[in-house]
Every structure is written in C-alpha cells, then in structure tokens.
Design an enzyme around this catalytic site. Structure first.
Site, PDB file in Angstrom:
ATOM      1  N   ALA A  69       0.823  -1.215   0.000  1.00 15.59           N
ATOM      2  CA  ALA A  69       0.000   0.000   0.000  1.00 15.59           C
ATOM      3  C   ALA A  69       0.857   1.266   0.000  1.00 15.59           C
ATOM      4  O   ALA A  69       0.403   2.320  -0.450  1.00 15.59           O
ATOM      5  CB  ALA A  69      -0.952   0.006   1.181  1.00 15.59           C
ATOM      6  N   THR A  70       2.091   1.181   0.487  1.00 15.14           N
ATOM      7  CA  THR A  70       2.969   2.352   0.395  1.00 15.14           C
ATOM      8  C   THR A  70       3.140   2.725  -1.076  1.00 15.14           C
ATOM      9  O   THR A  70       3.013   3.895  -1.457  1.00 15.14           O
ATOM     10  CB  THR A  70       4.340   2.056   1.053  1.00 15.14           C
ATOM     11  OG1 THR A  70       4.126   1.918   2.458  1.00 15.14           O
ATOM     12  CG2 THR A  70       5.350   3.154   0.801  1.00 15.14           C
ATOM     13  N   ASN A 149      -4.582   4.961  11.140  1.00 16.03           N
ATOM     14  CA  ASN A 149      -3.807   3.820  11.637  1.00 16.03           C
ATOM     15  C   ASN A 149      -3.321   3.991  13.067  1.00 16.03           C
ATOM     16  O   ASN A 149      -2.933   3.027  13.701  1.00 16.03           O
ATOM     17  CB  ASN A 149      -2.619   3.557  10.706  1.00 16.03           C
ATOM     18  CG  ASN A 149      -1.865   4.814  10.376  1.00 16.03           C
ATOM     19  OD1 ASN A 149      -2.402   5.739   9.775  1.00 16.03           O
ATOM     20  ND2 ASN A 149      -0.621   4.882  10.799  1.00 16.03           N
ATOM     21  N   GLN A 179      -6.612   0.489   6.574  1.00 18.94           N
ATOM     22  CA  GLN A 179      -7.031   0.064   7.923  1.00 18.94           C
ATOM     23  C   GLN A 179      -8.544  -0.147   8.022  1.00 18.94           C
ATOM     24  O   GLN A 179      -9.026  -0.640   9.045  1.00 18.94           O
ATOM     25  CB  GLN A 179      -6.569   1.076   8.983  1.00 18.94           C
ATOM     26  CG  GLN A 179      -5.059   1.158   9.147  1.00 18.94           C
ATOM     27  CD  GLN A 179      -4.426  -0.116   9.706  1.00 18.94           C
ATOM     28  OE1 GLN A 179      -5.106  -1.013  10.197  1.00 18.94           O
ATOM     29  NE2 GLN A 179      -3.107  -0.192   9.628  1.00 18.94           N
ATOM     30  N   SER A 199      -3.901  -3.110   1.397  1.00 19.62           N
ATOM     31  CA  SER A 199      -2.683  -3.851   1.713  1.00 19.62           C
ATOM     32  C   SER A 199      -3.022  -5.238   2.259  1.00 19.62           C
ATOM     33  O   SER A 199      -3.472  -5.354   3.406  1.00 19.62           O
ATOM     34  CB  SER A 199      -1.885  -3.072   2.764  1.00 19.62           C
ATOM     35  OG  SER A 199      -0.728  -3.778   3.118  1.00 19.62           O
ATOM     36  N   HIS A 201      -1.294  -7.587   3.582  1.00 27.46           N
ATOM     37  CA  HIS A 201      -0.670  -8.114   4.812  1.00 27.46           C
ATOM     38  C   HIS A 201      -1.329  -7.579   6.089  1.00 27.46           C
ATOM     39  O   HIS A 201      -1.068  -8.067   7.191  1.00 27.46           O
ATOM     40  CB  HIS A 201       0.854  -7.913   4.812  1.00 27.46           C
ATOM     41  CG  HIS A 201       1.342  -6.561   5.208  1.00 27.46           C
ATOM     42  ND1 HIS A 201       1.686  -6.242   6.499  1.00 27.46           N
ATOM     43  CD2 HIS A 201       1.578  -5.437   4.483  1.00 27.46           C
ATOM     44  CE1 HIS A 201       2.116  -4.989   6.540  1.00 27.46           C
ATOM     45  NE2 HIS A 201       2.054  -4.478   5.339  1.00 27.46           N
ATOM     46  N   THR A 237       7.967  -7.502 -13.361  1.00 28.41           N
ATOM     47  CA  THR A 237       7.412  -8.864 -13.340  1.00 28.41           C
ATOM     48  C   THR A 237       6.547  -9.042 -12.103  1.00 28.41           C
ATOM     49  O   THR A 237       6.950  -8.690 -10.993  1.00 28.41           O
ATOM     50  CB  THR A 237       8.574  -9.888 -13.336  1.00 28.41           C
ATOM     51  OG1 THR A 237       9.380  -9.631 -14.480  1.00 28.41           O
ATOM     52  CG2 THR A 237       8.052 -11.313 -13.380  1.00 28.41           C
ATOM     53  N   CYS A 323       5.312   2.363  10.926  1.00 30.58           N
ATOM     54  CA  CYS A 323       6.183   3.163  10.060  1.00 30.58           C
ATOM     55  C   CYS A 323       6.797   4.352  10.785  1.00 30.58           C
ATOM     56  O   CYS A 323       7.757   4.926  10.323  1.00 30.58           O
ATOM     57  CB  CYS A 323       5.420   3.686   8.855  1.00 30.58           C
ATOM     58  SG  CYS A 323       4.922   2.374   7.793  1.00 30.58           S
TER      59      CYS A 323
HETATM   60  N1  PLP Z   1      -1.784   3.246   4.863  1.00 28.17           N
HETATM   61  C1  PLP Z   1      -2.104   2.945   6.126  1.00 28.17           C
HETATM   62  C2  PLP Z   1      -3.285   3.607   6.757  1.00 28.17           C
HETATM   63  C3  PLP Z   1      -1.345   2.014   6.841  1.00 28.17           C
HETATM   64  O1  PLP Z   1      -1.677   1.717   8.100  1.00 28.17           O
HETATM   65  C4  PLP Z   1      -0.234   1.418   6.212  1.00 28.17           C
HETATM   66  C5  PLP Z   1       0.640   0.496   6.948  1.00 28.17           C
HETATM   67  O2  PLP Z   1       0.846   0.622   8.128  1.00 28.17           O
HETATM   68  C6  PLP Z   1       0.056   1.762   4.881  1.00 28.17           C
HETATM   69  C7  PLP Z   1      -0.743   2.680   4.239  1.00 28.17           C
HETATM   70  C8  PLP Z   1       1.222   1.159   4.152  1.00 28.17           C
HETATM   71  O3  PLP Z   1       0.977  -0.199   3.856  1.00 28.17           O
HETATM   72  P1  PLP Z   1       2.128  -1.220   3.448  1.00 28.17           P
HETATM   73  O4  PLP Z   1       2.683  -1.768   4.713  1.00 28.17           O
HETATM   74  O5  PLP Z   1       1.419  -2.262   2.624  1.00 28.17           O
HETATM   75  O6  PLP Z   1       3.134  -0.486   2.644  1.00 28.17           O
END
Ligand code: PLP
Length: 383
Positions: A69-70, A149, A179, A199, A201, A237, A323
């Site tokens: 998601a980043t 988050n 989230q 995301s 995971h 890929t 993060c």
């Molecule tokens: N956006 C939110 C609200 C998140 O909580 C997170 C991860 O903590 C992300 C984006 C980023 O996700 P990823 O870990 O898949 O890069």
C-alpha cells in the site's frame, strides 16, 4: 506472549502461507512469457484480479497490483499529480494521513505543487466542509484515509466525496483504505472514490503485494517505468505467489468483515472503558472508531518505555504506527488532534485481531495496571 499489533502486520492465514509456497514451487514462469507455463501464470493473475474486483465490487480492469500500500499510495498521489498537472498543481489532504501519503504530498510540494493539509477535530474526525472549503478550480486530487492507523478514527468518506465533487467535479478523490477494509463495510464505489489503496498483509495476507483501484477512465503517470504490465501503470514482473495469496486474503476479509467486527467491538469497548478508568491515561480512540484499534497516552511517559514494560509482562503492543515508531518525535496525528506534546510522545496503540478473546483482554488489562504502577513507582523514586 500475546500479539496486539494486527494493524502493523496480521499473522497470515495458514492457507495463505501454503498458497505462496505452492505457487513458488509450481508457477515460477514469467506471466509475460508466451509458452504454456507463462500462460498458466498469466491466467492465475487474471483470476486473482477477478477475485479482488469481485470482493471490492468493481471491474476487473480497475485493479492494479503493486508491491504494497505504500507504493499504491505513492502511485495514486504522484501518478495523478503528474498525469493531470495540466488541470492544476494543487492537492488537498489531511494531517492524519499515513506517511506514504503525507510524505508523497510533501515531495510534490518541494517540486512546486501547493498542498493543503486539513486539520482533524479533537476526536480525529475530518469535517467534509473543511475539505470542500480547501478544494479549488486547480485541485487535481484530494486524499483522505478511511480509518486512521494510530487512533482508529473513521472518516465520513461518502460525505467527503460528495463535498469534493460538488466543489470541483474534475478533482480526483483517493481513499487510503488500508485500515478500514475487512473491519468496516464499504469499498471504493460506496465511498465515491476514484482511487483506493489496500494492503493484503494487514488482513492476514502476504507481504510484497498491494492493490490500487483505479476507476475506469482515470490514468496515472507510471512511477516505475519498464514493460507494459498492470495496464501500463506499474512495470515489473508480477509477484505471482503474493498476488494470488493476497487475493485470497482480500476475499476472506470481505466475506468475514461483519463477523469479525461483531467479535472485536465488545473487546474494544471493554478496553476503552477500562482505560478511561485509569486516571493517569488519556484515551485517544472512541466508540465511533474502527473495531480493531485502541490508542491511549500516558502523558509525560514515552510510549516506548510503557511498551517495553508491557512486553516484559507478555504483551506486544505498538507505540503508534509501525512506520513511525522509530522516530523520537511526538505523533503528528495526536498533535493535529490538539493533544499536547507530552501526550503525543506517550502513545500506545493496541490493535485487535480475530485470535483475541475476552481472557486475552483481561490479561492485557492486568498488565496495563501493573505497568502503569511500576512506572509510577520508578518515577517517584527518581524525584
Ligand atoms: N496506509 C495505512 C493507513 C497504513 O496503516 C499502512 C501500513 O501501516 C500503509 C498505508 C502502508 O501499507 P504497506 O505496509 O502495505 O506499505
């Protein structure tokens, strides 16, 4: 040890782990290869895309796979800004956003874009009118997360989308759904989003894959150049094992959302009222928030000191989002909500998942009482 950090990373389903392993062994062919093994791999990715689209209630072609998601957030924001710079160079977002959104916006600001960061109310909510007031004729994009988050605050996405489109129908609306998905109902169409990030995971899927919903008709300037993968918007890929296993997690999360929320809500409410009974603590989450996040501060005490104390008592908690947990700065989100610096430095995030029971919560409550008491005694001794 009890793990209370599902919002940072949720333990993968056994079948997710098995799928990744099997696919790595059996389907290592490159999905772009023209031979039969390549075609089989491409078919698996097509199927995974269909599964994700059906879980989100969107068209198959509207799903783009990324590395997480980043990357989805970076692609949504910078990709839209670069693609539509002819419409203007103004972006609206909020002080609550995840660093992958916030820093992308700051980067654009350094490159000459104007960015307005809307402030939340003290309960962490964003007022759609504040968003509407910030949107201008040259606003290319508005980005507002569904669930925060750190505190779990939930934004009124439909109202925000309406406010954006009324202020400027050409402005794109991006929702970071990471989230919220699987915890609360609603997907990109319900929210009126043009772009929506996910995301796997965080919902018991694998690492190394992310999703971005891109509404039909919207184009994004690719941030990663190369082949024509992912509809020309994201070269490289494909990570087939993670994509297929991630699609499984997305399907399961959408099927189980109601049941999971029903199970977590009483546990969250119990924790919230317990924490409100401890005079040393400030509770930063509310019952209007997401069912899996409870955030509190011990003002004057650094979050990591309390987290370490709790770990010694067998509880793995987070100080804020994973993060940002390594920075010594006060939480930007709590400061924006009007908390003072002492509270913004002393935050603890507990995030719940489907493994948790009433007795786990009772054990956590006992540990919190013991930890606060131990720190108070240590503090007294130091004076
Ligand atoms: N956006 C939110 C609200 C998140 O909580 C997170 C991860 O903590 C992300 C984006 C980023 O996700 P990823 O870990 O898949 O890069």
């Amino acid at each position: 040890m009890i793990y209370w950090d599902y919002a940072a990373a949720a333990p993968p389903y056994e079948e997710v782990v098995r799928t990744v392993e099997q696919l790595m062994q059996l389907h290592y062919a490159n999905p772009s290869s023209l031979h039969r093994a390549g075609a089989d791999a491409a078919a698996l990715i097509r199927r995974a895309r269909e599964v994700c689209a059906s879980a989100l209630g969107v068209r198959t072609e509207e799903i783009t796979f990324t590395s997480g998601a980043t990357e989805s957030n970076n692609l949504a924001i910078k990709g839209a800004a670069l693609q539509y710079s002819g419409r203007g160079r103004h972006i609206v977002t909020t002080e609550l956003e995840h660093p992958s959104v916030y820093e992308s916006c700051l980067q654009l600001r350094e490159m000459g874009w104007e960015v307005d960061f809307v402030k939340p109310k003290p309960d962490g909510g964003i007022d759609p009118w504040d968003i509407a007031a910030a949107v201008r004729k040259d606003t290319v994009l508005v980005s507002v997360m569904h669930v925060n988050n750190e505190t779990g605050s939930v934004q009124p996405q439909r109202d925000i989308a309406r406010a954006v489109k009324e202020a400027n129908p050409r402005t794109l609306f991006h929702v970071d759904g990471v989230q919220g998905f699987g915890k609360l109902p609603g997907g990109p169409r319900d929210f009126g989003a043009d772009l929506y990030s996910l995301s796997p995971h965080k919902i018991r899927g694998p690492r190394g894959v992310g999703l971005l919903y891109v509404r039909e008709g919207v184009r994004l300037f690719p941030l990663i150049s190369g082949g024509s993968h992912e509809n020309g918007m994201r070269a490289g890929t494909e990570n087939l094992p993670a994509i297929v296993a991630g699609a499984k997690a997305v399907r399961l999360a959408s099927e189980r959302q109601r049941e999971l929320a029903g199970r977590l809500l009483p546990l969250r409410d119990r924790l919230l009222s317990f924490l409100r009974g401890i005079p040393e603590l400030v509770v930063n989450s509310t019952e209007a928030g997401a069912p899996h996040i409870v955030h509190f501060s011990y003002p004057g005490m650094k979050g990591e000191v309390l987290a370490r104390q709790l770990e010694q008592l067998g509880m793995l908690v987070s100080t804020r989002s994973a993060c940002s947990s390594r920075t010594a700065e006060p939480s930007r989100v709590l400061l924006a909500m009007g908390r003072d610096e002492a509270a913004a430095l002393g935050g603890i995030r507990i995030s719940l998942g489907d493994g948790h029971t009433e007795s786990d919560v009772a054990a956590l409550e006992t540990a919190i009482v013991k930890a606060v008491l131990a720190l108070k005694i240590a503090e007294g001794g130091m004076r």
